[in-house]
Every structure is written in C-alpha cells, then in structure tokens.
Write an enzyme that holds these catalytic residues in place. Structure first.
Site, PDB file in Angstrom:
ATOM      1  N   SER A 125       0.830  -1.209   0.000  1.00  0.00           N
ATOM      2  CA  SER A 125       0.000   0.000   0.000  1.00  0.00           C
ATOM      3  C   SER A 125       0.862   1.255   0.000  1.00  0.00           C
ATOM      4  CB  SER A 125      -0.862  -0.026   1.262  1.00  0.00           C
ATOM      5  OG  SER A 125      -1.461   1.224   1.478  1.00  0.00           O
ATOM      6  N   TYR A 150      -2.246  -1.073  10.805  1.00  0.00           N
ATOM      7  CA  TYR A 150      -2.464  -1.632   9.457  1.00  0.00           C
ATOM      8  C   TYR A 150      -1.279  -1.302   8.558  1.00  0.00           C
ATOM      9  CZ  TYR A 150      -3.928  -1.881   4.627  1.00  0.00           C
ATOM     10  OH  TYR A 150      -3.955  -2.149   3.273  1.00  0.00           O
ATOM     11  N   LYS A 154       1.892  -3.687   6.590  1.00  0.00           N
ATOM     12  CA  LYS A 154       2.328  -3.661   5.182  1.00  0.00           C
ATOM     13  C   LYS A 154       3.840  -3.424   5.111  1.00  0.00           C
ATOM     14  CE  LYS A 154      -1.615  -4.464   3.340  1.00  0.00           C
ATOM     15  NZ  LYS A 154      -1.860  -5.796   2.821  1.00  0.00           N
TER      16      LYS A 154
HETATM   17  P1  NAD Z   1     -10.793  -7.336   0.886  1.00  0.00           P
HETATM   18  O1  NAD Z   1     -11.036  -7.322   2.349  1.00  0.00           O
HETATM   19  O2  NAD Z   1     -11.955  -7.188  -0.012  1.00  0.00           O
HETATM   20  O3  NAD Z   1      -9.971  -8.647   0.467  1.00  0.00           O
HETATM   21  C1  NAD Z   1      -9.103  -9.311   1.355  1.00  0.00           C
HETATM   22  C2  NAD Z   1      -9.520 -10.767   1.332  1.00  0.00           C
HETATM   23  O4  NAD Z   1      -8.655 -11.515   2.203  1.00  0.00           O
HETATM   24  C3  NAD Z   1     -10.944 -10.984   1.837  1.00  0.00           C
HETATM   25  O5  NAD Z   1     -11.627 -11.784   0.907  1.00  0.00           O
HETATM   26  C4  NAD Z   1     -10.769 -11.693   3.166  1.00  0.00           C
HETATM   27  O6  NAD Z   1     -11.831 -12.566   3.459  1.00  0.00           O
HETATM   28  C5  NAD Z   1      -9.458 -12.417   2.929  1.00  0.00           C
HETATM   29  N1  NAD Z   1      -8.712 -12.775   4.139  1.00  0.00           N
HETATM   30  C6  NAD Z   1      -8.317 -11.975   5.164  1.00  0.00           C
HETATM   31  N2  NAD Z   1      -7.629 -12.695   6.076  1.00  0.00           N
HETATM   32  C7  NAD Z   1      -7.587 -13.972   5.618  1.00  0.00           C
HETATM   33  C8  NAD Z   1      -7.041 -15.183   6.119  1.00  0.00           C
HETATM   34  N3  NAD Z   1      -6.399 -15.224   7.305  1.00  0.00           N
HETATM   35  N4  NAD Z   1      -7.193 -16.307   5.398  1.00  0.00           N
HETATM   36  C9  NAD Z   1      -7.860 -16.282   4.199  1.00  0.00           C
HETATM   37  N5  NAD Z   1      -8.391 -15.172   3.686  1.00  0.00           N
HETATM   38  C10 NAD Z   1      -8.264 -14.023   4.389  1.00  0.00           C
HETATM   39  O7  NAD Z   1      -9.722  -6.188   0.586  1.00  0.00           O
HETATM   40  P2  NAD Z   1      -9.185  -5.657  -0.814  1.00  0.00           P
HETATM   41  O8  NAD Z   1      -9.554  -4.234  -0.915  1.00  0.00           O
HETATM   42  O9  NAD Z   1      -9.517  -6.606  -1.894  1.00  0.00           O
HETATM   43  O10 NAD Z   1      -7.630  -5.700  -0.517  1.00  0.00           O
HETATM   44  C11 NAD Z   1      -6.801  -6.788  -0.885  1.00  0.00           C
HETATM   45  C12 NAD Z   1      -5.416  -6.542  -0.326  1.00  0.00           C
HETATM   46  O11 NAD Z   1      -4.931  -5.291  -0.832  1.00  0.00           O
HETATM   47  C13 NAD Z   1      -5.372  -6.431   1.196  1.00  0.00           C
HETATM   48  O12 NAD Z   1      -4.186  -7.038   1.653  1.00  0.00           O
HETATM   49  C14 NAD Z   1      -5.335  -4.937   1.439  1.00  0.00           C
HETATM   50  O13 NAD Z   1      -4.678  -4.621   2.643  1.00  0.00           O
HETATM   51  C15 NAD Z   1      -4.510  -4.471   0.246  1.00  0.00           C
HETATM   52  N6  NAD Z   1      -4.753  -3.069  -0.104  1.00  0.00           N
HETATM   53  C16 NAD Z   1      -6.038  -2.628  -0.290  1.00  0.00           C
HETATM   54  C17 NAD Z   1      -6.270  -1.297  -0.588  1.00  0.00           C
HETATM   55  C18 NAD Z   1      -7.666  -0.768  -0.756  1.00  0.00           C
HETATM   56  O14 NAD Z   1      -7.868   0.441  -0.634  1.00  0.00           O
HETATM   57  N7  NAD Z   1      -8.659  -1.603  -1.044  1.00  0.00           N
HETATM   58  C19 NAD Z   1      -5.197  -0.409  -0.732  1.00  0.00           C
HETATM   59  C20 NAD Z   1      -3.894  -0.892  -0.545  1.00  0.00           C
HETATM   60  C21 NAD Z   1      -3.688  -2.232  -0.220  1.00  0.00           C
HETATM   61  C1  WQD Z   2     -10.082   9.133   0.827  1.00  0.00           C
HETATM   62  C2  WQD Z   2     -10.362  10.607   1.035  1.00  0.00           C
HETATM   63  C3  WQD Z   2     -10.751  11.256   3.317  1.00  0.00           C
HETATM   64  C4  WQD Z   2     -14.547   9.123   3.829  1.00  0.00           C
HETATM   65  C5  WQD Z   2      -7.086   4.410   2.930  1.00  0.00           C
HETATM   66  C6  WQD Z   2      -5.966   3.792   3.706  1.00  0.00           C
HETATM   67  C7  WQD Z   2      -4.833   3.449   2.775  1.00  0.00           C
HETATM   68  C8  WQD Z   2      -5.328   2.599   1.598  1.00  0.00           C
HETATM   69  C9  WQD Z   2      -6.500   3.217   0.917  1.00  0.00           C
HETATM   70  C10 WQD Z   2      -5.111   0.308   2.202  1.00  0.00           C
HETATM   71  C11 WQD Z   2      -9.663  11.173   2.273  1.00  0.00           C
HETATM   72  C12 WQD Z   2     -11.984  11.478   2.465  1.00  0.00           C
HETATM   73  C13 WQD Z   2     -13.376   9.635   3.303  1.00  0.00           C
HETATM   74  C14 WQD Z   2     -15.612  10.019   4.122  1.00  0.00           C
HETATM   75  C15 WQD Z   2     -14.264  11.856   3.328  1.00  0.00           C
HETATM   76  N1  WQD Z   2      -5.800   1.331   2.054  1.00  0.00           N
HETATM   77  N2  WQD Z   2     -13.234  10.967   3.056  1.00  0.00           N
HETATM   78  N3  WQD Z   2     -15.417  11.347   3.844  1.00  0.00           N
HETATM   79  O1  WQD Z   2      -7.596   7.375   3.802  1.00  0.00           O
HETATM   80  O2  WQD Z   2      -6.792   7.904   1.451  1.00  0.00           O
HETATM   81  O3  WQD Z   2      -6.607   5.610   2.327  1.00  0.00           O
HETATM   82  O4  WQD Z   2      -7.511   3.511   1.888  1.00  0.00           O
HETATM   83  O5  WQD Z   2      -3.938   0.183   2.124  1.00  0.00           O
HETATM   84  O6  WQD Z   2      -3.881   2.787   3.537  1.00  0.00           O
HETATM   85  O7  WQD Z   2      -5.517   4.702   4.707  1.00  0.00           O
HETATM   86  O8  WQD Z   2      -8.821   6.467   1.751  1.00  0.00           O
HETATM   87  O9  WQD Z   2     -11.159   6.257   1.049  1.00  0.00           O
HETATM   88  O10 WQD Z   2     -10.648   6.480   3.525  1.00  0.00           O
HETATM   89  O11 WQD Z   2     -10.323   8.436   2.041  1.00  0.00           O
HETATM   90  O12 WQD Z   2     -14.141  13.046   3.105  1.00  0.00           O
HETATM   91  O13 WQD Z   2     -16.663   9.629   4.615  1.00  0.00           O
HETATM   92  O14 WQD Z   2     -11.758  10.773   1.275  1.00  0.00           O
HETATM   93  O15 WQD Z   2     -10.574  12.294   4.226  1.00  0.00           O
HETATM   94  O16 WQD Z   2      -9.250  12.455   1.935  1.00  0.00           O
HETATM   95  P1  WQD Z   2      -7.424   6.954   2.403  1.00  0.00           P
HETATM   96  P2  WQD Z   2     -10.317   6.828   2.125  1.00  0.00           P
END
Ligand code: NAD
Ligand code: WQD
Length: 341
Positions: A125, A150, A154
């Site tokens: 991330s 969190y 990562k």
């Molecule tokens: P998500 O929660 O939809 O997907 C994660 C999946 O992992 C889920 O299906 C959950 O059931 C599964 N899971 C969690 N722990 C598990 C375990 N112990 N065994 C088996 N399955 C397990 O989230 P996503 O948005 O699809 O994110 C996928 C990955 O990308 C995550 O690692 C998340 O941290 C990372 N990521 C997401 C974002 C975002 O904004 N969505 C941003 C950066 C990084």
């Molecule tokens: C986006 C923008 C809020 C909700 C997070 C994690 C990051 C990554 C992606 C996993 C911000 C604003 C939000 C609301 C708002 N995840 N906002 N009203 O915080 O950029 O990133 O998700 O790795 O690690 O921190 O994403 O979607 O929460 O927010 O105004 O009700 O929207 O302030 O500027 P963020 P977000």
C-alpha cells in the site's frame, strides 16, 4: 497454462484480478476464509468470464490446509491479497491485525518453501511511504513512519519478503503499492462490498446515493490543496487488476524483489469525486463539510513511471469511469452480495 493462487482472492481486488487473469488465459485458484468477502463473488467471476475457478474455503494461517492446497495444485505463482484492511479497526485491535496480516505471509512463504514455489506478488500500500516522503512517491524512497498498525503490517511484510528473497536468490517477489482503488467491473456484477459503515470514501458515496446512509461528510475543507479538500490517487479497480496480470508475467521471468506503485499519477480531490459522481450519474449527492479526519494526509499520489517502463502497464480509465462503474455496481446490488440477483 500457468496457475496462480490468489490468497484472499474472493475480496474486492482479488475478484477483479481473477477476472483479468482468467481473460488472459491463466488458471486461477482462490483460497479465502471469507473474513471480509463471500463465495458469491467467485461465482460471479465465473459468470463474467465463462471460466472456472478452483475455490477453497481456507484460512491462509492454517498451515496444514495450506500445504494441501499447494500439494493438490501445480502453482506457478501466488498473489497475497489475504489481509485485514480497516485502518481504524487496526488501531483498536492491533494484535488481531499483526496476527492475521503477518501470519498469512509467513504461512505462505513456508508452504512455498516446502513445495518449491518461487514466485509471489504482495498487495502492499501507498501507506508505507508514511508522512515524511514528499509527493509524488517513487519506489526508491525509504519506507516512512506509518501512522497506524495496518500500515505497519504492510511495511513489515515488505521487509519479510525482502529478507526472504535475499536469503533465497531463486525467489521472485513483486511488491505492489496500491494507491486508492475504487470503481467496479463494468458489468456491475462484482464490486466493493464493505461490512457495516464504510471506512473509505467511494463506498460511502455510493451508499448515500442508494439511500442506505443519510449524508456524506467531507472531512476537512481547509487543506493546502487545489480546493481545500484532500487529494488522492484514485485508481479504477479494473486497471489495478490488469496491473496484476502484468506483474504475474514479470514475476514469472525474474528473481529478487521489485517494487511497483500502482496508481494513475494524477491526484483528484474529494470535491472532484463528488462532482464527477453527481455529473456522470445524474444524481444529487447529499453532502456536508465537516472536520478533518485524524491521521489524514492532505495529499498523496504516485509517480507511476516505473510500472509503465518495466511492466508495460498504465491506467486507461478516467475518474468518470470510476464514478459510473461504482454506482452501476451499487444500484444493481444495494446490499452487496448478501441479496444475490
Ligand atoms: P478485501 O477485504 O476485499 O480482500 C481481502 C480478502 O482476504 C478478503 O476476501 C478476506 O476474506 C481475505 N482474508 C483476510 N484474512 C484472511 C485469512 N487469514 N485467510 C484467508 N483469507 C483471508 O480487501 P481488498 O480491498 O480486496 O484488498 C486486498 C489486499 O490489498 C489487502 O491485503 C489490502 O490490505 C490491500 N490493499 C487494499 C487497498 C484498498 O484500498 N482496497 C489499498 C492498498 C492495499
Ligand atoms: C479518501 C479521502 C478522506 C470518507 C485508505 C488507507 C490506505 C489505503 C486506501 C489500504 C480522504 C476522504 C473519506 C468520508 C471523506 N488502504 N473521506 N469522507 O484514507 O486515502 O486511504 O484507503 O492500504 O492505507 O488509509 O482512503 O477512502 O478512507 O479516504 O471526506 O466519509 O476521502 O478524508 O481524503 P485513504 P479513504
């Protein structure tokens, strides 16, 4: 046909990646414990692609079960999506986050060692850049000080992979640093399905639009940005999924560790998201301006040049596409996967 194991593949990004991998001709195996997802997502992946996924209900930390999966299948590469991802929850329950996000990594690495699988891609991330680095973020910047458990999971997982690849030069690791994935598959059949009150902006927006929540609060309007609201590098989840296909092609042909930002390189503000959503969907979105949210950075976005140069990947979809597809998914599935249609 190479076979790819998607750990946590039933989730938001995993299910979209499964579609793109199947379309590109890969065989897909998914293992998920449905901690934050549903097998219905994979049923719909099969419906969209007309292809089959081999699906296991499994906790990735269950070493015995994981080894069975590795032994039953000829796995060429692993994509490690399996993690808990709610920032606020990680502050309240740090041990649960470290236990899940680190142990899934260690179990995967051990199963790979045991069965001779050498290629892995990890869902990292942009949060690992911390607060110190200046935008746009480039991959050679040092990992920063994370602001929540969190984020630390990562950063720590990246370190674990780097150490493992140093010790075993035949290992191939790709660390993908996602920026802000939003949107959904254009079919409207798969999308983001958060449980409870959404933490992230776009699912909150779509739930207000569909009438499940009263009003969006925009967190802060006095930031030093173009319009006073925070800016982020929002990326369409289908573009992100296609980035994984390129990363698979890459990981299969290289050794060592490589890091890639997956973002568009273009920041948009919260206000611009609301405006685009209202315009492309011809909807009025109830919203108010509120206080800043603790821990939010004013802006962050990627320098996405490295992925273009080495993976031959860049994003194709616009902010309007993201807003249109997010709404298309939400209006067809007001209760996510819980009430299937
Ligand atoms: P998500 O929660 O939809 O997907 C994660 C999946 O992992 C889920 O299906 C959950 O059931 C599964 N899971 C969690 N722990 C598990 C375990 N112990 N065994 C088996 N399955 C397990 O989230 P996503 O948005 O699809 O994110 C996928 C990955 O990308 C995550 O690692 C998340 O941290 C990372 N990521 C997401 C974002 C975002 O904004 N969505 C941003 C950066 C990084
Ligand atoms: C986006 C923008 C809020 C909700 C997070 C994690 C990051 C990554 C992606 C996993 C911000 C604003 C939000 C609301 C708002 N995840 N906002 N009203 O915080 O950029 O990133 O998700 O790795 O690690 O921190 O994403 O979607 O929460 O927010 O105004 O009700 O929207 O302030 O500027 P963020 P977000």
């Amino acid at each position: 046909m190479a076979a790819i194991l998607l750990a946590g593949g039933a989730g938001y990004i995993g299910s979209h990646t499964a579609v793109e991998l199947l379309n590109a001709g890969y065989a897909v195996i998914v293992a998920d414990n449905y901690a934050n997802s549903s097998p219905e997502a994979i049923r719909r992946v099969e419906e969209i692609t007309g292809k089959q996924v081999k699906l296991y209900e499994a906790d990735i930390r269950d070493d015995k079960k994981l080894l069975e999966i590795f032994r039953e299948n000829q796995i060429d590469a692993v994509i490690h999506f399996a993690g808990l991802k709610a920032v606020g929850e990680s502050v309240a329950k740090p041990v649960m986050y470290y236990r899940n996000n680190i142990d899934t990594t260690l179990s995967l690495l051990e199963a790979m060692q045991e069965t001779g699988v050498k290629n892995i891609i990890f869902s990292s991330s942009a949060t690992v850049y911390g607060e110190e680095n200046s935008v746009p973020y480039t991959e050679e910047m040092k990992r920063g000080v994370c602001t929540n458990p969190y984020g630390w999971t990562k950063a720590m997982t990246e370190q674990i992979f780097e150490d493992a690849a140093k010790a075993d030069p035949s290992l191939s690791v790709v660390l993908l640093r996602y920026f802000n994935p939003i949107g959904a598959h254009p079919s409207g059949r798969i999308g983001e399905d958060p449980r409870g009150i959404p933490n992230n902006l776009m699912p909150y927006v779509t739930q207000v639009a569909v009438g499940k929540r009263e009003c969006l609060t925009i967190f802060g309007h006095d930031y030093p940005t173009k319009d006073g609201t925070c800016t982020r590098d929002y990326i369409h989840v289908v573009d992100l999924a296609k980035g994984h296909v390129k990363a698979v092609d890459y990981v299969l042909r290289h050794n060592g560790t490589e890091i890639f930002n997956l973002g568009t390189g273009t920041p948009y503000s919260v206000k611009e998201i609301v405006e685009s959503f209202e315009r492309v969907n011809a909807i009025k979105l109830n919203h108010v301006y509120g206080n800043r949210r603790l821990g939010d950075l004013a802006e962050f976005y990627a320098n996405a040049d490295k992925a273009e140069r080495l993976l031959g990947w860049k994003t194709e979809k616009t902010l309007d596409d993201m807003c249109r597809d997010a709404w298309n998914w939400q209006k067809q599935n007001p209760d996510g996967y819980r009430k299937s249609n």
